[in-house]
Design an enzyme around this catalytic site. Structure first.
Site, short mmCIF file in Angstrom:
data_model
loop_
_atom_site.label_atom_id
_atom_site.label_comp_id
_atom_site.label_asym_id
_atom_site.label_seq_id
_atom_site.Cartn_x
_atom_site.Cartn_y
_atom_site.Cartn_z
NE ARG A 72 -128.48 35.93 4.41
CZ ARG A 72 -129.02 35.73 3.23
NH1 ARG A 72 -128.82 36.59 2.24
NH2 ARG A 72 -129.77 34.67 2.99
CE1 TYR A 200 -130.99 37.90 11.21
CE2 TYR A 200 -129.72 38.19 9.19
CZ TYR A 200 -130.44 37.38 10.05
OH TYR A 200 -130.60 36.05 9.76
N GLY A 202 -126.66 38.09 9.93
CA GLY A 202 -126.14 37.85 8.58
C GLY A 202 -125.49 39.08 7.97
CE LYS A 209 -125.28 32.89 5.52
NZ LYS A 209 -125.32 31.52 5.03
CG HIS A 229 -125.02 28.80 1.48
ND1 HIS A 229 -126.26 29.20 1.05
CD2 HIS A 229 -125.05 28.89 2.83
CE1 HIS A 229 -127.00 29.53 2.09
NE2 HIS A 229 -126.30 29.34 3.17
CB SER A 251 -131.14 31.11 3.55
OG SER A 251 -129.96 31.64 3.02
CB CYS A 253 -133.82 24.95 2.15
SG CYS A 253 -134.72 26.10 1.11
N GLY A 254 -133.37 23.75 5.52
CA GLY A 254 -133.16 22.53 6.29
C GLY A 254 -131.73 22.02 6.34
CG ASN A 257 -133.94 20.89 10.89
OD1 ASN A 257 -133.46 21.43 11.89
ND2 ASN A 257 -135.14 21.19 10.44
CG ASP A 280 -124.68 28.70 6.77
OD1 ASP A 280 -125.62 28.43 5.99
OD2 ASP A 280 -124.28 29.86 6.96
NE ARG A 378 -131.53 33.17 11.07
CZ ARG A 378 -130.94 32.63 10.01
NH1 ARG A 378 -129.94 31.79 10.14
NH2 ARG A 378 -131.37 32.90 8.79
N GLY A 503 -135.28 13.10 9.76
CA GLY A 503 -134.41 11.94 9.90
C GLY A 503 -134.56 10.95 8.75
CG ASN A 505 -134.52 14.21 4.51
OD1 ASN A 505 -135.52 13.80 3.91
ND2 ASN A 505 -134.43 15.43 4.99
C1 OXD Z 1 -128.56 32.27 5.77
C2 OXD Z 1 -127.99 31.89 7.07
O1 OXD Z 1 -129.31 33.26 5.69
O2 OXD Z 1 -127.30 30.87 7.13
O3 OXD Z 1 -128.25 31.57 4.78
O4 OXD Z 1 -128.18 32.61 8.06
MN MN Z 2 -126.84 30.03 5.20
#
Ligand code: OXD
Ligand code: MN
Length: 594
Positions: A72, A200, A202, A209, A229, A251, A253-254, A257, A280, A378, A503, A505
């Site tokens: 982005r 791209y 995003g 977004k 978000h 973005s 940061c997991g 997952n 997301d 991605r 996991g 977490n």
């Molecule tokens: C971001 C995404 O950049 O979710 O936050 O792609």
């Molecule tokens: Mn995102």
């Protein structure tokens, strides 16, 4: 010409945009498998999609973006409101008249020799009170293929547009992919998005977004709901009760997952099970029961590939085995794909994300290692493929949220988990969130930036007013979720992570839900409540010596330093910042100094 809709507003707008962009022809997306196949074939011919090994990866394709178009571009992203103050210090602003004029010049004739696709799409289940309709016009078959995964697109949405008149007008053209002629423009007052010069995700999957966060956050303020978000997940406890949480992390940061984590052995044995609602975006509304209910407006994942493997995210590994579009990963000779941090070791040979020959150890002209996959490469995959997909995904009503979790990537400072004292304090915690930059944004990786509610790149209006909105929403709820903060990324003096994450977490989330449902006791600290050691189930987990204490250490001196940074950040909003947040700031200072 015969149109597949009697919505005059839609037909007039499509024709007007076609006069501007001058495509050779116009194709309306109906969502059928037949049309999808035809567009995929055309995309293969045009080189937009490369078919992968259909035995090993059925329904999967590879796409490569332009080299300068891999994330982005926040500096080219604008909120175009009549008054600059309505966009706020958190956004780049452009006067709508000027923005339209600038972009019009780039859009003019940009689709000559191309087809304009008309994609009617719904964010959220078609017809739900939560949902919003958009129509994206694009000259990119890659965008069409992605939007058909990420949204509910086609015929059913056109039918809805016979009843609902309004929709977000989304115009996209790749034009000539020139970064100097790239603009991502949002006109919240016109319910319009114009994106030009990028390919791209995003920047160009305008339902994501652009609509679901920037435009939706503006609408949410007006209509008294939340567009955030946040991931949404259900945690089924041993009694069978499912507690739903919504969690905001910046973005890469997991979130993905976490949303589909596999419980560690001990918790699985206890009977824990995860249900993934979204990874997301969360749209949340207060229902007649006084609680906050949420839907995921999306229908797919647009996740970061590097680091995805059977250890970090086994459910995603299963999800992306079919019907997936890979972007900017390495192509292996057998027609499958690879990225750094995948399950297998690096192949001996492949074609890298830039379309060049690649072998392990390849270096560039400066002797720097060349990555096989771009760090922000991605995959786009349907949620329906996910083994943990929630059975409530299509429910118009969404799921009830018990806890809201904020989190960032902080090597120091923030403890593993703490709970806010109340809603107002929770809003303060969210508004002061900070994180280190990742590959999902153009910028210097590792640099700390304030990212309130993980919304700094996505809030479509003045963030001071957004904070006001958060405070007001809390007043309208009889059963407001509790608000927590987590930090999975605290490190020791040598920079090693103190907490294993992934996991594991769930151990923290178990405590979070215990606080929500069972009201177990906790320890009060100057920044919030933290768990009593006996309440975090660490069975089977080997933490290094002293790690537990470090994870929950609250160093007053560092927090006083943090307070200085918060003050600097808050001052950007001048008089607009709600006084309640200054009150919370003063109260924190008082507690830290006492
Ligand atoms: C971001 C995404 O950049 O979710 O936050 O792609
Ligand atoms: Mn995102």
């Amino acid at each position: 010409m015969k149109y597949p809709t009697s919505n005059k507003k839609l037909v007039n707008w499509v024709n007007k945009m076609a006069r501007l962009c001058q495509p050779d022809d116009i194709v309306w997306i109906d969502g059928s498998a037949e049309q999808k196949r035809k567009i995929e074939e055309e995309a293969i011919t045009s080189g937009e999609l490369i078919p992968l090994n259909q035995k090993k990866l059925p329904g999967c394709f590879l796409h490569r973006t332009a080299v300068n178009d891999v994330a982005r571009t926040e500096h080219l992203t604008f909120i175009c409101t009549k008054k600059k103050k309505d966009a706020g210090p958190n956004n780049n602003w452009m006067q709508p008249r000027i923005a339209y004029a600038k972009a019009r010049e780039i859009f003019k004739g940009s689709m000559r020799g191309r087809t304009m696709y008309v994609i009617p799409f719904s964010m959220g289940p078609v017809g739900s009170d939560f949902s919003k309709i958009g129509v994206e016009l694009t000259d990119s078959r890659y965008v069409v293929a992605n939007m058909m995964i990420m949204t509910r697109a086609g015929e059913s949405v056109l039918r809805q547009l016979e009843i609902e008149d309004d929709f977000t007008r989304c115009l996209h053209s790749k034009a000539d992919l020139d970064i100097n002629k790239r603009l991502i423009l949002h006109f919240p007052e016109d319910n319009t998005i114009w994106s030009v010069g990028s390919g791209y995700g995003g920047n160009v999957l305008l339902g994501k977004k652009c609509l679901s966060l920037r435009i939706a956050s503006f609408l949410a303020k007006k209509e008294h709901w939340f567009a955030e978000h946040m991931l949404i997940m259900g945690i089924e406890d041993p009694s069978g009760r499912i507690g739903y949480i919504a969690a905001a992390f910046p973005s890469a940061c997991g979130k993905t997952n976490l949303a589909m984590l596999v419980p560690p052995e001990g918790l699985k044995k206890k009977g824990y099970r995860i249900w993934t609602v979204g990874d997301d975006i969360a749209w949340m509304r207060v229902d007649s029961d006084g609680a906050l209910w949420a839907i995921n407006p999306e229908a797919g994942f647009f996740g970061v590939a590097p680091g995805t493997n059977s250890k970090t995210n086994p459910n995603m590994v299963t999800t992306i085995k079919k019907d997936t579009i890979y972007t900017n990963v390495l192509l292996k000779p057998d027609g499958t794909v690879w990225w750094e941090g995948a399950d297998e070791t690096a192949p001996e040979y492949g074609i890298d994300w830039q379309g060049r020959s690649w072998r392990p150890g390849t270096v560039d002209e400066h002797g720097e290692p060349v990555k096989a996959a771009h760090p922000n490469s991605r995959f786009t995959a349907p949620i329906a493929n996910c083994p943990t997909a929630s059975f409530r995904l299509e429910q118009h009503h969404g799921v009830p949220i018990s806890a809201i979790i904020f989190g960032g990537k902080r090597a120091h400072l923030a403890p593993l988990v703490y709970e806010s004292f109340n809603w107002q304090h929770g809003v303060f915690v969210g508004s002061t969130m900070a994180s280190e930059l990742t590959a999902a944004q153009v910028g210097k990786i590792g640099q700390v930036r304030r990212d309130p509610m993980a919304m700094i790149p996505f809030c479509g209006y003045n963030m001071a007013v957004y904070f006001r909105h958060w405070l007001d929403m809390g007043k309208g709820m009889r059963k407001a979720p509790r608000i927590f903060h987590v930090n999975w990324f605290k490190t020791d003096d040598k920079g090693r992570f103190l907490w294993p994450g992934f996991g594991e977490n769930l151990r923290v989330l178990e405590w979070v839900l215990q606080r929500c449902f069972n009201n177990i006791d906790s320890i009060k600290t100057p920044i919030g409540y933290i768990p009593r050691p006996q309440d975090l189930d660490l069975t089977g987990l080997k933490l290094s010596a002293g790690a537990f204490e470090k994870l929950f250490e609250i160093d007053k001196k560092s927090w006083l330093g943090e307070a200085k940074e918060i003050k600097k950040f808050y001052r950007k909003f001048k008089k607009g910042l709600p006084p309640e947040l200054w009150q919370e700031f003063d109260a924190l200072l008082g507690r830290l100094k006492s």
